[in-house]
Design a protein around this motif. Structure first.
Motif, PDB file in Angstrom:
ATOM      1  N   LEU A  60       0.762  -0.770  -0.459  1.00 45.30           N
ATOM      2  CA  LEU A  60      -0.280   0.024   0.290  1.00 45.30           C
ATOM      3  C   LEU A  60       0.825   0.822   0.438  1.00 45.30           C
ATOM      4  O   LEU A  60       0.724   2.546  -0.746  1.00 45.30           O
ATOM      5  CB  LEU A  60      -1.149  -0.083   1.189  1.00 45.30           C
ATOM      6  CG  LEU A  60      -2.641  -0.970   1.378  1.00 45.30           C
ATOM      7  CD1 LEU A  60      -2.948  -0.597   2.396  1.00 45.30           C
ATOM      8  CD2 LEU A  60      -3.103  -0.735   0.105  1.00 45.30           C
ATOM      9  N   LEU A  61       1.951   1.608   0.536  1.00 44.18           N
ATOM     10  CA  LEU A  61       2.582   2.275   0.702  1.00 44.18           C
ATOM     11  C   LEU A  61       3.623   2.463  -0.746  1.00 44.18           C
ATOM     12  O   LEU A  61       3.388   3.705  -0.933  1.00 44.18           O
ATOM     13  CB  LEU A  61       3.890   2.345   1.736  1.00 44.18           C
ATOM     14  CG  LEU A  61       4.592   2.974   1.902  1.00 44.18           C
ATOM     15  CD1 LEU A  61       4.402   4.202   2.630  1.00 44.18           C
ATOM     16  CD2 LEU A  61       5.871   2.838   3.658  1.00 44.18           C
ATOM     17  N   VAL A  62       3.704   1.337  -1.212  1.00 40.12           N
ATOM     18  CA  VAL A  62       4.409   2.015  -2.218  1.00 40.12           C
ATOM     19  C   VAL A  62       3.564   2.775  -3.712  1.00 40.12           C
ATOM     20  O   VAL A  62       3.702   3.558  -4.308  1.00 40.12           O
ATOM     21  CB  VAL A  62       5.112   0.453  -3.097  1.00 40.12           C
ATOM     22  CG1 VAL A  62       5.615   0.586  -4.464  1.00 40.12           C
ATOM     23  CG2 VAL A  62       6.694   0.382  -2.256  1.00 40.12           C
ATOM     24  N   HIS A  63       2.228   1.827  -3.316  1.00 33.55           N
ATOM     25  CA  HIS A  63       1.559   2.454  -4.660  1.00 33.55           C
ATOM     26  C   HIS A  63       0.810   3.295  -3.856  1.00 33.55           C
ATOM     27  O   HIS A  63       0.431   3.903  -5.004  1.00 33.55           O
ATOM     28  CB  HIS A  63       0.033   1.080  -4.227  1.00 33.55           C
ATOM     29  CG  HIS A  63      -1.118   1.134  -5.243  1.00 33.55           C
ATOM     30  ND1 HIS A  63      -1.179   1.426  -6.312  1.00 33.55           N
ATOM     31  CD2 HIS A  63      -2.592   1.394  -4.833  1.00 33.55           C
ATOM     32  CE1 HIS A  63      -1.713   1.033  -7.034  1.00 33.55           C
ATOM     33  NE2 HIS A  63      -3.032   1.769  -6.232  1.00 33.55           N
ATOM     34  N   SER A  64       0.798   3.716  -2.567  1.00 35.51           N
ATOM     35  CA  SER A  64       0.249   5.044  -2.649  1.00 35.51           C
ATOM     36  C   SER A  64       1.182   6.223  -2.795  1.00 35.51           C
ATOM     37  O   SER A  64       0.606   7.804  -3.843  1.00 35.51           O
ATOM     38  CB  SER A  64       0.284   4.808  -0.834  1.00 35.51           C
ATOM     39  OG  SER A  64       1.337   5.176  -0.405  1.00 35.51           O
ATOM     40  N   THR A  65       2.156   6.241  -3.782  1.00 34.51           N
ATOM     41  CA  THR A  65       2.892   6.768  -3.494  1.00 34.51           C
ATOM     42  C   THR A  65       3.025   7.475  -5.591  1.00 34.51           C
ATOM     43  O   THR A  65       2.866   8.138  -6.040  1.00 34.51           O
ATOM     44  CB  THR A  65       4.391   6.758  -3.916  1.00 34.51           C
ATOM     45  OG1 THR A  65       5.508   6.009  -2.885  1.00 34.51           O
ATOM     46  CG2 THR A  65       5.460   6.651  -4.895  1.00 34.51           C
ATOM     47  N   ARG A  74      10.848   4.700   0.153  1.00 31.37           N
ATOM     48  CA  ARG A  74      12.347   3.666   0.186  1.00 31.37           C
ATOM     49  C   ARG A  74      12.382   2.943   1.329  1.00 31.37           C
ATOM     50  O   ARG A  74      12.694   2.551   0.957  1.00 31.37           O
ATOM     51  CB  ARG A  74      13.168   3.903  -0.899  1.00 31.37           C
ATOM     52  CG  ARG A  74      12.622   3.911  -2.360  1.00 31.37           C
ATOM     53  CD  ARG A  74      14.223   3.529  -3.540  1.00 31.37           C
ATOM     54  NE  ARG A  74      14.666   5.005  -2.540  1.00 31.37           N
ATOM     55  CZ  ARG A  74      14.909   5.808  -3.953  1.00 31.37           C
ATOM     56  NH1 ARG A  74      13.932   6.540  -4.826  1.00 31.37           N
ATOM     57  NH2 ARG A  74      15.990   6.744  -3.544  1.00 31.37           N
ATOM     58  N   ARG A  75      12.380   4.143   2.440  1.00 33.90           N
ATOM     59  CA  ARG A  75      13.163   4.017   4.238  1.00 33.90           C
ATOM     60  C   ARG A  75      12.388   3.569   4.558  1.00 33.90           C
ATOM     61  O   ARG A  75      12.895   2.674   5.214  1.00 33.90           O
ATOM     62  CB  ARG A  75      13.790   5.494   4.156  1.00 33.90           C
ATOM     63  CG  ARG A  75      14.975   5.319   3.179  1.00 33.90           C
ATOM     64  CD  ARG A  75      15.806   7.356   4.635  1.00 33.90           C
ATOM     65  NE  ARG A  75      14.975   8.251   4.373  1.00 33.90           N
ATOM     66  CZ  ARG A  75      14.649   9.099   3.309  1.00 33.90           C
ATOM     67  NH1 ARG A  75      15.523   9.190   2.194  1.00 33.90           N
ATOM     68  NH2 ARG A  75      13.503  10.259   3.993  1.00 33.90           N
ATOM     69  N   LEU A  85      10.390  12.076  -6.584  1.00 28.83           N
ATOM     70  CA  LEU A  85      12.023  11.798  -6.165  1.00 28.83           C
ATOM     71  C   LEU A  85      12.294  11.745  -4.651  1.00 28.83           C
ATOM     72  O   LEU A  85      12.626  10.211  -3.445  1.00 28.83           O
ATOM     73  CB  LEU A  85      13.071  11.981  -6.876  1.00 28.83           C
ATOM     74  CG  LEU A  85      12.937  11.602  -8.790  1.00 28.83           C
ATOM     75  CD1 LEU A  85      14.083  12.760  -9.398  1.00 28.83           C
ATOM     76  CD2 LEU A  85      12.948  10.175  -9.203  1.00 28.83           C
ATOM     77  N   THR A  86      12.112  12.808  -4.243  1.00 27.92           N
ATOM     78  CA  THR A  86      12.442  13.079  -2.782  1.00 27.92           C
ATOM     79  C   THR A  86      11.707  11.984  -1.877  1.00 27.92           C
ATOM     80  O   THR A  86      11.574  11.994  -1.110  1.00 27.92           O
ATOM     81  CB  THR A  86      12.240  14.601  -2.234  1.00 27.92           C
ATOM     82  OG1 THR A  86      13.187  15.586  -2.926  1.00 27.92           O
ATOM     83  CG2 THR A  86      12.539  15.322  -1.087  1.00 27.92           C
ATOM     84  N   ALA A  87       9.952  12.525  -2.469  1.00 27.66           N
ATOM     85  CA  ALA A  87       9.035  11.659  -1.989  1.00 27.66           C
ATOM     86  C   ALA A  87       9.523  10.437  -2.096  1.00 27.66           C
ATOM     87  O   ALA A  87       9.035   8.701  -0.562  1.00 27.66           O
ATOM     88  CB  ALA A  87       7.632  12.098  -1.635  1.00 27.66           C
TER      89      ALA A  87
END
Length: 879
Positions: free
Chosen positions: A369-374, A488-489, A481-483
């Motif tokens: 979900l975190l990756v997808h929310s980006t 990623r972290r 990219l910053t977000a």
């Protein structure tokens, strides 16, 4: 939005449109605008189209006004908003079926495993026993001064307690006694477990007949017909569920009993193995019993503790007035499940393992979900510009995750149903006997699954939803990219948690696997290969041994006459089923010295003189029993080396005497036999062995017959059955089979634990591998321009592959070390289930660490190869 937006002709037009659009359709309308604007933003804004920025600003201002107008109309439509949220969640799943399917499958594995394990643990440990006023029901047990408990009390003690404390402490005080009669009068002679009860015991336990009636006081009167009440299982097995079984006759050890009732399968006391119940006349029991099981109900307002104080006071008075000192105490215990030693620890370990799997599934879903929310930042930013607040976005995103969690729960129920059916086949029979409820997926389990699904949706969805709802801006590519770096972290941290939990499970499964392999390699101390065994209950009472000796003598003679049979012996116990135990004993040797046995148990087995030769047990000192060892000669004993070392640490034990209690006769050691695992490979609870000569003892009613053969043991079983039937057609034959299978039964619990731990660990490792792959693949996708630029500046593809592999292995090492530390901290919960190794076993820890590293490396390899194949020219053109 402020009111001035609606001023002027444009505002009146927007208000008119708002009145025409139903509130329930606002979500559809918003989604269409969000999708259109999001795609436009991706196409033009990121490419620096200044004209589009101006047009977008004007369009957002108009749409914001319309959105706010619609919000003013529907602010009180909570139900409609919920329906709109659910519709939006459903559309989101349809737009991203692959993503939704990955979340649902991931969660279904965790929820399904948790549901299956709860389906086992709930009826075994969590559900209250199905007896009326169970909180007031107690059992009274005898306690040895050393602390060992015995189920039951002496008959005279039972009478005294009942007279002295009824009705002041107890309003009911009943008695029971377990029986194992030989039952004839059926299609085949059988041995079944029976229970004798005083007439008030069954009503006290809430028994209600399915057919017929229960026994009453008149059934215990002198000269009254003998009656029996059957369990539903026994009724269906013997009478095939025929209601005409009422009035039929069964013969129990030669006594004719009339069937008067059938109890439903839901009634189990003391466990599910009881086949029938008969009345217990206290003054004239039909079978010889050493004591009664005391079942009582304390008076209302009387606690178990106060009842214990009253019983203690009564036993002190009994001791003061006794001619012989009263060495026993009584314990008042609440009725509870009677598990064998280690079962709660075993189930607790499995519950912890499946909880780790569920947590890993939640973390994996949160990472997805975190990756997808980006990727949805633009869409969410447009929604925010349309007037949606952070709370509104948060609610919408959580609703989507709850829908996914519920879908995972539904799929998990089907997985749990299949899993429970498989687990039941693996469950040791000794564990199933103690459950008073049906093991399966029922309403209680479904309610548990629903709660777990909702909590899971909140746990894994709240964090990503909150972050996505708070970070919703139309940003430039640099800020994107910053977000992405922040994502990623955070994703890396979640993967470390997954890997740490997986490492804990790997350590547990690895240690249990090494332990099980060690158990399989244990030398049993005798030769089970080529040995057939059977158990026979021939005598009708303990004192009736003449017919038994004639029967066993004829049985041995007939079997030895069969071709291929080289030896036959009779004993009252065989590994791993010795006939009895002595525990918490103070052993006394002839010199007056005493050795405390403590918590360990001493199995004693009464054997024939040829027992050691037939079983292949070596005599390493002294001699075996002989025919000359009769009751008129000193009592002989054969012990094992560990017992000899306990009694006489120095010197030979041959010819020395000892006794196991002050009121027991002296035993002379005539031989030392090889070490035999009397309780199976793991005999830590009973590491010693004591053998007594059958020619000098009165054996127990059960006898084990061991037959040594040169032929196939399976084919021999038919010949053995025919020989027994020819000697006594009414003789039940029990546990007929190869000795290897009998010895292997002692590993059922360890096998059950190992299989489930391996399954849970495999699921956890697969989920962790998916998590590693997802994070590393996302990292590579977000850093494609950077990777292409590095290669263009001279970096080799191999160095890029190594860099990506290094990042994945860094996550694996970090998670592995954390998991290892946690596993070592929790190792004390596992140590009692291990055999032959310590929880800190270095080879096992190194092996599971290597497995975790290989899995993480394999999950990282595909994204790493993709990074190495990045084309600098295409990357720079795309930038």
């Amino acid at each position: 939005m402020s009111a001035h937006i609606y001023e002027g002709p444009g505002g009146r037009i927007i208000g008119a449109i708002a009145r025409l659009v139903p509130w329930s359709e606002r979500a559809d309308w918003s989604d269409e605008w969000c999708a259109e604007l999001a795609h436009a933003h991706e196409r033009r804004l990121l490419r620096g189209d200044a004209a589009w920025r101006v047009a977008l600003s004007m369009r957002l201002r108009c749409v914001s006004a319309l959105s706010d107008a619609l919000w003013l109309r529907g602010r009180n439509g909570g139900t409609s908003m919920l329906i709109a949220d659910l519709k939006s969640a459903w559309r989101a799943m349809r737009r991203r079926p692959g993503f939704a399917a990955s979340i649902v499958v991931t969660l279904s594995l965790g929820i399904g495993g948790t549901t299956a394990m709860f389906s086992i643990i709930d009826p075994l440990m969590l559900r209250p026993l199905p007896y009326p006023e169970v909180a007031r029901l107690v059992e009274v047990h005898t306690i040895h001064p050393g602390g060992a408990a015995y189920e039951g009390v002496d008959v005279e003690v039972w009478k005294t307690v009942r007279t002295g404390l009824l009705p002041r402490v107890f309003d009911r005080f009943e008695a029971g006694a377990p029986l194992w009669p030989k039952i004839t009068g059926t299609f085949e002679p059988v041995e079944a477990r029976a229970h004798a009860f005083t007439p008030g015991a069954l009503p006290l336990l809430g028994a209600r007949p399915k057919l017929g009636r229960l026994f009453v006081e008149s059934d215990t009167a002198v000269g009254a017909p003998l009656v029996a009440v059957l369990s539903e299982t026994f009724w269906r097995r013997v009478f095939f569920g025929d209601p005409a079984a009422l009035g039929r006759t069964l013969t129990l050890d030669g006594k004719a009993f009339t069937v008067i009732g059938v109890l439903p399968a839901s009634f189990k006391y003391p466990d599910g193995t009881v086949a029938l119940w008969i009345p217990l006349p206290v003054e004239r029991p039909l079978w010889r019993v050493n004591g009664f099981e005391a079942i009582a109900r304390v008076r209302e307002g009387v606690t178990r503790e106060s009842a214990q104080l009253e019983v203690d006071a009564l036993t002190r008075r009994m001791g003061e007035g006794a001619a012989v000192p009263f060495y026993w105490n009584l314990s008042v215990k609440l009725i509870e499940n009677r598990f064998g030693k280690g079962v709660p620890d075993l189930l607790g370990l499995l519950a912890g393992a499946v909880a780790c799997v569920l947590l890993i599934a939640c973390v994996n879903a949160a990472n997805l979900l975190l990756v997808h929310s980006t990727g949805r930042q633009t869409e969410l930013a447009v929604r925010r510009s349309l007037g949606a607040t952070s709370a509104r976005l948060f609610r919408q995103l959580v609703t989507e995750t709850l829908v996914l969690a519920v879908a995972g729960g539904v799929l998990g129920v089907f997985l749990a149903y299949a899993g429970v059916r498989a687990i039941i086949h693996l469950l040791p029979a000794s564990m199933i006997e103690y459950t008073h409820s049906t093991i399966g997926v029922d309403g209680r389990v479904l309610a548990f699954t629903a709660v777990v699904s909702l909590l899971t949706g909140v746990v894994f969805g709240a964090g990503p939803a909150l972050r996505a709802a708070r970070h919703t801006r139309l940003v430039s590519s640099d800020r994107t990219l910053t977000a992405s770096a922040a994502v990623r972290r955070l994703g890396g941290m979640l993967v470390v948690i997954e890997l740490a939990l997986s490492m804990m499970l790997l350590v547990g499964a690895g240690l249990l696997g090494r332990s099980f392999v060690g158990l399989l390699a244990v030398d049993p101390g005798y030769q089970p290969q080529g040995l057939a065994v059977l158990r026979i209950n021939h005598t009708t009472s303990r004192d009736d041994t003449v017919r038994a000796e004639l029967f066993y003598g004829a049985l041995k003679e007939r079997l030895l006459a069969s071709p291929g049979i080289t030896g036959v012996t009779v004993s009252d116990g065989l590994p791993p089923r010795p006939s009895g135990f002595r525990s918490r004993l103070t052993l006394e040797v002839e010199s007056g010295e005493k050795r405390l046995l403590g918590d360990l148990r001493l199995p004693d087995v009464v054997v024939d003189h040829d027992y050691f030769a037939v079983l292949g047990i070596p005599i390493i000192a002294g001699r075996s029993f002989e025919r000359e060892d009769t009751r008129s000669s000193p009592l002989s004993a054969i012990i094992d080396p560990e017992f000899a070392a306990l009694l006489w640490p120095a010197g030979s034990p041959i010819g020395r005497r000892f006794r196991i209690a002050v009121d027991e006769p002296w035993l002379t050691v005539v031989g030392v036999a090889g070490d035999v695992k009397m309780m199976g490979p793991d005999d830590r609870a009973a590491p010693y062995a004591l053998y007594l000569a059958a020619s000098q003892q009165t054996p127990w009613r059960y006898r084990w017959v061991a037959v040594r053969t040169r032929e196939d043991v399976g084919a021999l079983q038919v010949d053995i059955r025919n020989v027994v039937r020819s000697l006594d057609p009414d003789q039940p034959i029990l546990d007929l089979g190869p000795a290897e299978a009998l010895f292997g039964e002692s590993l059922q619990k360890q096998r059950f634990l190992l299989i489930l731990m391996v399954v849970f660990t495999m699921v956890a490792v697969i989920l962790a591998a998916i998590g590693v792959y997802g994070v590393v693949a996302y990292m590579v996708a977000q850093r494609t321009r950077e990777i292409g630029l590095r290669i263009a500046l001279g970096a080799t593809p191999l160095s890029m592959v190594a860099a990506v592999l290094g990042s994945g292995l860094t996550l694996a090492v970090t998670g592995g070390l954390i998991g290892l530390a946690a596993a070592l901290a929790l190792s004390r919960f596992l140590s009692s289930l291990l055999f032959g190794i310590q929880p800190t076993d270095v080879p096992t820890l190194a092996l599971v660490g290597g497995i975790l590293g290989l899995v993480a490396g394999a999950a990282t390899l595909v994204p790493a190869i993709r990074a190495g194949r990045t084309s600098p020219l295409e990357t720079l053109r795309g930038g």
